[in-house]
Design a protein around this motif. Structure first.
Motif, PDB file in Angstrom:
ATOM      1  N   SER A  83      52.437  43.039  29.185  1.00  0.00           N
ATOM      2  CA  SER A  83      51.751  44.296  28.865  1.00  0.00           C
ATOM      3  C   SER A  83      50.242  44.121  28.753  1.00  0.00           C
ATOM      4  N   PHE A  84      49.792  42.919  28.429  1.00  0.00           N
ATOM      5  CA  PHE A  84      48.357  42.670  28.336  1.00  0.00           C
ATOM      6  C   PHE A  84      47.741  42.418  29.706  1.00  0.00           C
ATOM      7  N   THR A 115      55.244  41.193  25.789  1.00  0.00           N
ATOM      8  CA  THR A 115      53.893  41.306  25.243  1.00  0.00           C
ATOM      9  C   THR A 115      52.874  40.763  26.233  1.00  0.00           C
ATOM     10  N   ARG A 147      51.835  43.853  20.350  1.00  0.00           N
ATOM     11  CA  ARG A 147      50.991  44.602  21.285  1.00  0.00           C
ATOM     12  C   ARG A 147      50.004  45.516  20.582  1.00  0.00           C
ATOM     13  N   PHE A 198      57.682  43.197  20.181  1.00  0.00           N
ATOM     14  CA  PHE A 198      56.737  43.674  21.187  1.00  0.00           C
ATOM     15  C   PHE A 198      55.732  44.656  20.581  1.00  0.00           C
TER      16      PHE A 198
END
Length: 179
Positions: free
Chosen positions: A69-70, A66, A24, A20
């Motif tokens: 989180s975007f 990931t 990220r 991650f």
């Protein structure tokens, strides 16, 4: 059935966190939502050391986190492809005696050749085909993405993954030596 060890649980947790963080915060954009990072070198390393169950969990959970989180939601075709990388890497490139400190030329060649096979299947077939089937993406775009991602991920895994495994082997007690 062999049980999941504490070492594998810890390895999986650390692998997910590293996957991650690398995906990220250390990704380099190269083409249409396609980036290059070190996460697949780490995934190859953990799958080779801890096996296919750890590999599939690291790829699956790490990629899901990931994507979340975007903020674009989970892109399932690539999450599944990452899980396939971990699964196949655990079977194909699992090293023989790395826990005994052995990671020689044959192991290195097996790791590199296995990485090529793993990334060719995952990014050359799994991700693009699922992009077409699930998201109706244009074939030329997704196969180009797959080629770029697969090539970059293979190179990163072959170089950095090999160095990680060589370093790890040096920390292990050699076969036949006293502890």
């Amino acid at each position: 059935m062999k049980s999941f060890t504490i070492k594998q649980i810890v390895g999986t947790a650390i692998g997910v966190a590293l996957f991650f963080l690398l995906a990220r915060f250390l990704s380099i954009p190269v083409f249409a939502n396609t980036t290059l990072t070190l996460q697949y070198a780490v995934l190859g390393f953990f799958a080779a050391v801890f096996g296919p169950v750890c590999g599939v969990l690291i790829g699956l959970i790490g990629h899901m986190l990931t994507d979340l989180s975007f903020g674009w939601g989970i892109w399932w075709s690539w999450v599944i492809a990452s899980a396939v990388v971990g699964l196949l890497a655990g079977f194909i490139i699992k090293t023989g005696k790395i826990e005994e400190g052995e990671f020689g030329k044959t192991d290195i060649l097996r790791f590199i050749a296995g990485s090529l096979i793993v990334h060719a299947i995952s990014w050359g077939i799994v991700a693009p085909v699922l992009d077409i089937v699930i998201y109706a993406e244009p074939a030329n775009k997704v196969f180009t993405q797959g080629l770029i991602a697969g090539t970059g991920n293979f190179v990163m895994t072959a170089v950095i993954g090999t160095l990680l495994l060589m370093g790890y082997a040096k920390t292990r007690v050699k076969s036949g030596s006293l502890e």
